[in-house]
Motif scaffolding. Structure first.
Motif, PDB file in Angstrom:
ATOM      1  N   GLU C   3       0.842  -1.204   0.000  1.00 44.63           N
ATOM      2  CA  GLU C   3       0.000   0.000   0.000  1.00 44.63           C
ATOM      3  C   GLU C   3       0.879   1.257   0.000  1.00 44.63           C
ATOM      4  O   GLU C   3       0.686   2.180  -0.786  1.00 44.63           O
ATOM      5  CB  GLU C   3      -0.908  -0.038   1.240  1.00 44.63           C
ATOM      6  CG  GLU C   3      -1.481   1.295   1.686  1.00 44.63           C
ATOM      7  CD  GLU C   3      -2.683   1.746   0.856  1.00 44.63           C
ATOM      8  OE1 GLU C   3      -3.149   0.938   0.029  1.00 44.63           O
ATOM      9  OE2 GLU C   3      -3.122   2.884   1.026  1.00 44.63           O
ATOM     10  N   GLN C   6       2.505   1.574  -3.346  1.00 41.67           N
ATOM     11  CA  GLN C   6       1.537   2.061  -4.333  1.00 41.67           C
ATOM     12  C   GLN C   6       1.343   3.573  -4.186  1.00 41.67           C
ATOM     13  O   GLN C   6       1.343   4.317  -5.160  1.00 41.67           O
ATOM     14  CB  GLN C   6       0.202   1.330  -4.153  1.00 41.67           C
ATOM     15  CG  GLN C   6      -0.922   1.832  -5.058  1.00 41.67           C
ATOM     16  CD  GLN C   6      -0.703   1.444  -6.515  1.00 41.67           C
ATOM     17  OE1 GLN C   6      -0.414   0.272  -6.816  1.00 41.67           O
ATOM     18  NE2 GLN C   6      -0.816   2.393  -7.422  1.00 41.67           N
ATOM     19  N   GLN C   7       1.193   4.027  -2.930  1.00 36.93           N
ATOM     20  CA  GLN C   7       0.995   5.463  -2.687  1.00 36.93           C
ATOM     21  C   GLN C   7       2.217   6.263  -3.148  1.00 36.93           C
ATOM     22  O   GLN C   7       2.089   7.342  -3.710  1.00 36.93           O
ATOM     23  CB  GLN C   7       0.748   5.728  -1.201  1.00 36.93           C
ATOM     24  CG  GLN C   7      -0.609   5.245  -0.694  1.00 36.93           C
ATOM     25  CD  GLN C   7      -1.762   5.987  -1.339  1.00 36.93           C
ATOM     26  OE1 GLN C   7      -1.606   7.110  -1.813  1.00 36.93           O
ATOM     27  NE2 GLN C   7      -2.926   5.362  -1.396  1.00 36.93           N
ATOM     28  N   ARG C 255      -2.813  10.484   2.659  1.00 39.22           N
ATOM     29  CA  ARG C 255      -3.230   9.120   2.944  1.00 39.22           C
ATOM     30  C   ARG C 255      -3.048   8.795   4.423  1.00 39.22           C
ATOM     31  O   ARG C 255      -3.894   8.132   5.021  1.00 39.22           O
ATOM     32  CB  ARG C 255      -2.404   8.150   2.084  1.00 39.22           C
ATOM     33  CG  ARG C 255      -2.728   6.684   2.239  1.00 39.22           C
ATOM     34  CD  ARG C 255      -4.060   6.358   1.557  1.00 39.22           C
ATOM     35  NE  ARG C 255      -4.461   4.975   1.801  1.00 39.22           N
ATOM     36  CZ  ARG C 255      -4.989   4.544   2.924  1.00 39.22           C
ATOM     37  NH1 ARG C 255      -5.174   5.372   3.919  1.00 39.22           N
ATOM     38  NH2 ARG C 255      -5.333   3.270   3.076  1.00 39.22           N
TER      39      ARG C 255
END
Lengths: 249, 360, 293
Positions: C3, C6-7, C255
């Motif tokens: 994650e 990906q960010q 995020r």
């Protein structure tokens, strides 16, 4: 023989202050002319007026063409080089890029000789080859002066204006610089207008000398004659009769 | 314009001028205050302003009051741009900060409006000081850089912190808390206008004295030649920071009064475009003349109305914005002293100007 | 973990747009010595023009080069006609001109195309690609590649061509450049032109993701200004690296930092500008001498 540069009645200044009051001067093909004078006599302003970086009025003919109203960039492209006083280098660019700038600024007709000319420069100033990947800002004052001169030469000017090449240089380096100048004139088929405070050294390499005082020409004669005229040198060049130069800066 | 695009030489040539502009007002300052035409013009204007509320409608007065609140902010900007030689692209946010501070104090905490306005001035001044702290450590464009960032995020912060600011709907009061004290037979609009006339007059006099006093001379030295100012012992960075703090506080004052008169504040009113519009007002009016702040404010307050009347309100805002931009460019090209500065010079020329041999 | 990766990667792809705009801003700064507040609006205008060209039926392969040429001419023209008259009137006048250009360009775009947000189809299609644990939209990949190409080309012009050498010479020492016969005025106009062209590609790539509106690049301007501040105004590479860092930073912050999401992402560039000015005003790659008065 008609001169390469013919100047009559040139006046120039900054803002409202006039520095040059009607200068007449001429430089012939392949001639070195030294412009002498004390600090503030107008030497630098004269050179700037000729290269179009200071506004001026009067008649300036270069290679038979009038320079009136011509921009500095256009004058330079016409074959009049100018090595300004102090730092004329591009300090953020490497030595090699400075050299290349000179090459790309030359007239199209001399492009073919570019490689040979660069090689000649590196032979004349080997230190520049050693330092060619360094930023020019990292060079010493003398090395920067060599680089500025090299860059101007590589643009293949017909007339080169050089402003105080000895300024801030150690005496030995300064002597080098003058001996190099005499050689360069022949190798690069140049005419040179040299502005200098150091009258003795510059008169050794020059053909003629022009003495400025307070923005006017006070004497103009063959170099040997000027060098012999101690009275003149004492009066206008800040030299005592025994020949020692006063340190004025 | 044609002369300045003449060639590449402009850069070196144009680097020297700038000083003759600064020399002009000095002659006038040799005369005693009461003998200067400027003093008389201002006094006349002030007197007229005291009579106006009894001649025009409350709606027109309301508009005129808005001009005065904006003029206060523009005067603050004049101090910064015209005197300290720095630029703020975020005075709209500081104006908005003043408005929100005053509205929150009045609405949520029940403060009286004079105290709320005072607090707003302090908050805006402190905010300006805080912004200036990193931006004014070195001279350059950093203040412009940071203030345009402020101008961009201010409305977003307003929308986000709904709890205090009312989010996108903003804060509204049933009516303006600025009402005439009992016994004074004035409508609220008349009272507000008169109040603003007095406040603006006080602000202009204070700013003028600030810039002509010893501090002002240091500031002038700073604007003309920072290096020289430094060598004469002026703490350049601290002085600029002080100027920006004062300028911000003044903008907050205008905003606080503007918000309370309107009895409403919404984030959209204080966008980056409002900040740039204030900049336009300052430059178009003339950043080195105090009258310029009034001219500039009137320009940006009345122009949208005029345009809406002729073009319709759907694209009126965008046409106004375009006119601000064009006016700003034209002023920079042809009238660097601004409209008020240019007019002042014209008057000086027509009346023969302050005589050099005046006996002062 | 994937994650976070990906960010980071999506941060890099959006960061490319900021990097290109930041590069444009740095180019103008190095030549003219001012911040061009209108650089974002120029990119927005370019995005609308590309939209108009595509509705007129031009293929994307043609739109990109046509747009780059148009943007170059526009940028150079703006410098020549609107910036040149105040050259030499000091940094304040120059910065004010760019503020006026921001106001004006934004108004013109809104008057011609309206203020509604339009969706612009991605020229690269809507496909989604998977590379290991990572997902990319075709727009992110294609757009990223396009922006990257533009920046590499721009870098190559500056690094390897005689034109680039002249441009850098003028930025470094305009007086000496003039003595070599280089027309400084022409070079400044060319600099603005190249900046506008790079910015135009940024606008073109941003539009399908963000939606086409007059406010397309308003936030991007702030992010790009932060990027240049971070990287250093005197460094082209710094501006690009700064853009990528800002992209990743604001993506990760929105995020993982509670409260910073959506529009409030803009707090990140603001904080970056504030901190860099406080701690290292010349930026990561800049030299202190490059901070001009």
């Amino acid at each position: 023989m008609s001169g390469l540069l013919e100047v009559t009645g040139l006046t120039a200044g900054y803002g409202g202050v006039r520095v040059l009051h009607g200068i007449d001067i001429a430089v012939g093909e392949n001639e070195i002319v030294a412009v002498l004078g004390a600090n503030g006599a107008g030497k630098t302003t004269l050179l700037r007026a000729l290269s179009g970086t200071v506004r001026s009025s009067g008649e300036v003919a270069f290679a038979g063409r009038s320079l009136a109203g011509t921009s500095a960039a256009r004058i330079a492209r016409g074959g009049l080089g100018h090595v300004p006083q102090g730092r004329g280098t591009f300090t953020d660019l490497t030595v090699e890029e400075n050299v290349r700038l000179g090459v790309i600024s030359r007239p199209a007709s001399t492009r073919g000789q570019a490689d040979g000319d660069v090689e000649r420069i590196y032979e004349t100033f080997p230190v520049l080859r050693e330092m060619r990947r360094r930023p020019a800002g990292a060079l010493s004052g003398g090395q920067q002066q060599m680089l500025a001169l090299s860059r101007a030469l590589l643009a293949r000017p017909r007339l080169l204006l050089i402003d105080e090449p000895s300024l801030g240089l150690a005496p030995l380096t300064s002597a080098d610089m003058f001996s190099v100048l005499a050689r360069l004139r022949d190798e690069w088929s140049l005419s040179v207008l040299l502005a200098e405070q150091n009258a003795r050294a510059s008169l050794k390499v020059a053909d003629r000398g022009v003495v400025l005082a307070r923005g006017r020409v006070v004497a103009s004669a063959p170099a040997a004659e000027l060098a012999a005229d101690e009275g003149l040198r004492a009066a206008y060049l800040g030299e005592s009769p025994d020949g020692l130069t006063e340190v004025s800066s | 314009m044609a002369t300045s695009i003449s060639g590449p030489a402009t850069r070196t040539v144009a680097a020297t001028p700038g000083s003759p502009r600064a020399a002009a007002p000095a002659l006038d300052e040799l005369r005693p205050l009461w003998r200067r035409p400027v003093t008389w013009a201002w006094t006349a204007l002030f007197v007229v302003a005291l009579v106006v509320p009894f001649l025009i409608s409350d709606y027109d007065l309301f508009k005129a009051t808005r001009v005065l609140t904006v003029a206060i902010a523009v005067a603050g900007l004049n101090l910064l741009i015209g005197r300290a030689g720095q630029i703020s692209a975020g005075h709209g946010a500081l104006y908005g900060l003043g408005a929100y501070t005053a509205m929150i104090l009045v609405k949520e905490l029940g403060w009286g409006w004079p105290l709320a306005v005072l607090a707003a001035v302090i908050v805006s001044g402190a905010a300006g000081w805080l912004i200036g702290l990193p931006a004014l450590r070195v001279r350059g464009l950093n203040l412009g850089l940071l203030t345009i960032a402020i101008a961009a995020i201010f409305p977003l912060l307003l929308s986000r912190f709904e709890g205090i600011t009312g989010g996108t709907i903003g804060l509204q009061l049933a009516g303006s808390p600025i009402t005439p004290p009992g016994g004074l037979a004035l409508t609220p609009e008349q009272f507000q206008f008169l109040l603003l006339v007095v406040v603006l007059a006080v602000v202009l006099v204070l700013l003028r004295n600030l810039t002509t006093g010893p501090l002002g001379r240091a500031v002038e030295a700073l604007r003309v030649n920072p290096l020289m100012a430094r060598s004469e012992g002026v703490d350049v960075n601290r002085l600029t920071l002080t100027m920006f703090g004062i300028s911000s506080a003044v903008a907050g004052l205008g905003g606080a009064l503007g918000g309370l008169v309107l009895a409403s504040t919404v984030p959209d009113s204080y966008s980056m475009f409002f900040s740039l519009t204030l900049l336009s007002a300052c430059v178009v009016g003339g950043s080195r003349t105090w009258a310029g702040s009034l001219v500039g404010a009137a320009f940006i307050v009345y122009l949208p109305d005029v345009i809406s009347q002729h073009i319709g309100s759907t694209t009126g805002g965008q046409w106004s914005q375009l006119v601000y931009a064009v006016a700003l460019l034209l002023t920079l090209f042809f009238l660097p002293a601004g409209v008020a500065g240019g007019a002042g010079r014209l008057v000086t020329r027509l009346t023969g100007g302050p005589r050099r041999r005046s006996k002062a | 973990m994937s994650e976070l990766l990906q960010q980071t990667v999506s941060g890099l792809t959006t960061g490319l747009v900021y990097a290109a705009l930041a590069l444009a801003i740095a180019l103008v700064f190095q030549g003219t010595g001012t911040l061009n507040f209108a650089q974002g609006e120029f990119a927005t205008l370019a995005a609308f023009v590309s939209f108009a060209l595509s509705t007129a039926g031009l293929s994307w392969w043609l739109i990109v080069p046509v747009l780059v040429v148009l943007a170059f001419v526009f940028g150079a023209g703006v410098e020549r006609l609107l910036v040149r008259p105040v050259e030499g009137n000091g940094p304040l006048a120059l910065l004010t001109v760019t503020a006026a250009l921001l106001l004006g360009t934004n108004a013109v775009v809104a008057l011609i195309w309206g203020t509604d947000v339009r969706s612009m189809p991605s020229p690269f299609g809507d496909a989604v690609h998977h590379v290991g644990p990572l997902t990319f939209t075709a727009q992110a990949l294609g757009g990223g590649a396009l922006v990257l190409t533009a920046m590499v080309l721009c870098g190559a012009i500056f690094r390897f061509t005689p034109l680039g050498l002249r441009l850098r010479a003028v930025a470094d020492n305009p007086d000496s450049a003039r003595l070599l016969g280089i027309s400084t005025g022409l070079m400044l106009a060319v600099g603005w032109g190249i900046a506008a062209a790079v910015g135009a590609v940024a606008g073109l790539v941003a539009a399908p993701t963000l939606g086409l509106s007059p406010e397309l690049m308003t936030n991007a301007l702030l992010l790009a200004l932060a990027a240049v501040t971070l990287g250093g105004f005197s460094s082209r590479l710094g501006a690009v690296v700064g853009g990528l860092l800002i992209g990743v930073l604001s993506n990760l912050a929105s995020r993982y930092v509670p409260g910073i999401g959506g529009d409030l992402q803009l707090v990140v560039p603001f904080a970056v500008i504030f901190l860099v000015l406080l701690v290292r005003p010349q930026g990561l790659f800049g030299r202190p001498s490059a901070v001009r008065a």
